[in-house]
Scaffold this motif. Structure first.
Motif, PDB file in Angstrom:
ATOM      1  N   PHE A  99       0.828  -1.198   0.000  1.00 32.31           N
ATOM      2  CA  PHE A  99       0.000   0.000   0.000  1.00 32.31           C
ATOM      3  C   PHE A  99       0.872   1.261   0.000  1.00 32.31           C
ATOM      4  O   PHE A  99       0.651   2.177  -0.790  1.00 32.31           O
ATOM      5  N   ILE A 112       1.119   4.137  -2.942  1.00 29.22           N
ATOM      6  CA  ILE A 112       0.908   5.568  -2.688  1.00 29.22           C
ATOM      7  C   ILE A 112       2.129   6.368  -3.145  1.00 29.22           C
ATOM      8  O   ILE A 112       1.991   7.417  -3.783  1.00 29.22           O
ATOM      9  N   GLU A 114       2.165   6.592  -6.889  1.00 27.71           N
ATOM     10  CA  GLU A 114       1.141   7.537  -7.350  1.00 27.71           C
ATOM     11  C   GLU A 114       1.596   8.983  -7.121  1.00 27.71           C
ATOM     12  O   GLU A 114       1.399   9.845  -7.978  1.00 27.71           O
ATOM     13  N   LEU A 143      -8.509  11.643  -2.653  1.00 30.44           N
ATOM     14  CA  LEU A 143      -8.747  10.201  -2.646  1.00 30.44           C
ATOM     15  C   LEU A 143      -7.602   9.453  -1.974  1.00 30.44           C
ATOM     16  O   LEU A 143      -7.829   8.498  -1.221  1.00 30.44           O
ATOM     17  N   MET A 144      -6.366   9.879  -2.227  1.00 27.14           N
ATOM     18  CA  MET A 144      -5.230   9.235  -1.562  1.00 27.14           C
ATOM     19  C   MET A 144      -5.299   9.453  -0.056  1.00 27.14           C
ATOM     20  O   MET A 144      -5.005   8.548   0.722  1.00 27.14           O
ATOM     21  N   LYS A 174      -7.977   9.770   1.696  1.00 34.00           N
ATOM     22  CA  LYS A 174      -9.016   8.871   2.184  1.00 34.00           C
ATOM     23  C   LYS A 174      -8.499   7.433   2.270  1.00 34.00           C
ATOM     24  O   LYS A 174      -8.817   6.707   3.214  1.00 34.00           O
ATOM     25  N   LYS A 175      -7.708   7.005   1.296  1.00 30.22           N
ATOM     26  CA  LYS A 175      -7.130   5.663   1.337  1.00 30.22           C
ATOM     27  C   LYS A 175      -6.203   5.508   2.537  1.00 30.22           C
ATOM     28  O   LYS A 175      -6.256   4.501   3.246  1.00 30.22           O
ATOM     29  N   ILE A 176      -5.376   6.506   2.747  1.00 30.49           N
ATOM     30  CA  ILE A 176      -4.445   6.460   3.877  1.00 30.49           C
ATOM     31  C   ILE A 176      -5.222   6.446   5.194  1.00 30.49           C
ATOM     32  O   ILE A 176      -4.893   5.690   6.113  1.00 30.49           O
ATOM     33  N   SER A 177      -6.241   7.245   5.274  1.00 32.32           N
ATOM     34  CA  SER A 177      -7.067   7.280   6.476  1.00 32.32           C
ATOM     35  C   SER A 177      -7.720   5.922   6.719  1.00 32.32           C
ATOM     36  O   SER A 177      -7.746   5.429   7.849  1.00 32.32           O
ATOM     37  N   ALA A 178      -8.231   5.315   5.674  1.00 31.63           N
ATOM     38  CA  ALA A 178      -8.862   4.000   5.810  1.00 31.63           C
ATOM     39  C   ALA A 178      -7.848   2.951   6.242  1.00 31.63           C
ATOM     40  O   ALA A 178      -8.126   2.144   7.139  1.00 31.63           O
ATOM     41  N   MET A 179      -6.680   2.966   5.643  1.00 29.57           N
ATOM     42  CA  MET A 179      -5.669   1.978   5.999  1.00 29.57           C
ATOM     43  C   MET A 179      -5.180   2.168   7.427  1.00 29.57           C
ATOM     44  O   MET A 179      -4.881   1.196   8.118  1.00 29.57           O
ATOM     45  N   GLU A 185     -17.737   1.540   7.480  1.00 26.13           N
ATOM     46  CA  GLU A 185     -17.458   2.472   6.394  1.00 26.13           C
ATOM     47  C   GLU A 185     -18.406   3.662   6.440  1.00 26.13           C
ATOM     48  O   GLU A 185     -17.994   4.797   6.259  1.00 26.13           O
TER      49      GLU A 185
END
Length: 125
Positions: free
Chosen positions: A22, A26, A29, A83-84, A86-91, A119
């Protein structure tokens, strides 16, 4: 090594491997975005000229169209960064779902319902 220890070891290895992948995704990206921003910057410099003399002698309409294109590009970059984030926050919050004991069938169904609702509770869309 007991089956419990083996399960725990595999779970941690999988989690660590996933996190490494992950972070690598990131970082890749972010590098791509940096290249796009540099390219857009070079394009703007070519359009404006180094001393802002507009070497291509654009019309006012061409300048407005160029500005609209830059705004669309930057809007896309902002959305990508959002969006990145949000992905980091979710992970970063997924770790709370890491368990230190094998799941029984009863707790597995409870955890699934927790995940289904998590979620909606933790993300603002």
């Amino acid at each position: 090594m007991s089956s419990y220890d083996l399960h725990l070891s595999k779970q941690k290895l999988t989690y660590l491997t996933t996190m490494k992948q992950f972070v690598h995704a990131i970082a890749t990206e972010e590098e791509s975005i940096a290249k796009l921003l540099r390219a857009e910057s070079s394009k703007t410099t070519a359009f404006l000229g180094t001393d802002q003399s507009f070497p291509s002698n654009p019309t006012t309409l061409e300048i407005v169209k160029y500005n609209q294109g830059v705004i669309r590009f930057l809007d896309s970059m902002i959305m990508t960064q959002w969006l990145m984030l949000k992905k980091i926050s979710a992970m970063s919050t997924i770790q709370m779902f890491q368990t230190e004991r094998p799941l029984s069938e009863e707790s597995d169904s409870e955890n699934n319902s927790e995940l289904d609702n998590w979620e909606y509770e933790n993300f603002d869309y």
